[in-house]
Design a protein around this motif. Sequence first.
Motif, short mmCIF file in Angstrom:
data_model
loop_
_atom_site.label_atom_id
_atom_site.label_comp_id
_atom_site.label_asym_id
_atom_site.label_seq_id
_atom_site.Cartn_x
_atom_site.Cartn_y
_atom_site.Cartn_z
N HIS A 1 0.92 -1.25 -0.03
CA HIS A 1 -0.12 0.04 0.22
C HIS A 1 0.74 1.37 0.15
CE1 HIS A 1 -3.55 2.45 0.96
NE2 HIS A 1 -2.60 3.21 1.62
N LYS B 1 -7.90 1.90 6.35
CA LYS B 1 -9.29 2.29 6.20
C LYS B 1 -9.49 2.57 4.77
CE LYS B 1 -10.25 5.13 9.57
NZ LYS B 1 -10.73 5.81 10.93
N GLY C 1 -4.85 1.20 11.43
CA GLY C 1 -4.82 0.09 10.34
C GLY C 1 -5.31 1.06 9.15
#
Length: 179
Positions: free
Chosen positions: A99, A115, A113
């Motif tokens: 990511h 989202k 985390g």
Amino acid sequence: MDIQRATRISKYLAKHLRHEPERIGIVLDAQGWTSVDALLTASAAHGFPFTRAELAEVVEANDKRRYAIEGDRIRANQGHSVPVELDLPAAEPPAVLFHGTVARSVASIRAEGLKPMARHAVHLSADRETATRVGARRGRAVVITVDAGAMHRTGHTFHVSENGVWLVERVPPEFLRFP
Ligand code: HQG
């Protein structure tokens, strides 16, 4: 068609097939599809005419295959903020996915985390280069490694879009590795 024209059409499609169909009076079905005819008519009526051939070329040549045409219908392959059910089959992810983000988001990502924010799903890439490009849209990219294998084993469901983007509802912090 020159690249500026293709990019303008692609951005116009993103806006109306992912986010604001009502702005030009088109309706997406539950899976995000709308009729090509309706789209061409609505775009022309709202001051941005393009031809069926231009549309086909943009869909075909798009660097990320963001759109799909099937018969007389078109949809965005992913990235929606309007509610759609893409009906993508669940898929087993590779052991790791990536990511791309930027430094200013890292503290919050460590705590909560990943989202989906304004989209339906968290977007993950199969390779580091793609994740770097995604992060670099916002500044200097920070690439986070996601332990997708462990997530899958513990029951998180992954989908992969038509254009190879991995989608998951969220990534809890324990599955993230920061650089
Ligand atoms: C961040 C483009 C704080 C996340 C790209 C990202 C991609 C958090 C931003 C696709 C967070 C959301 C998607 C948290 C996530 N706290 N920030 N807990 N969790 N974020 O645009 O992944 O050209 O919705 O890191 O190439 O950047 O549109 O997601 O920076 O494939 O086809 O919140 O969009 O594709 O931003 O990009 P986005 P994304 P297209």
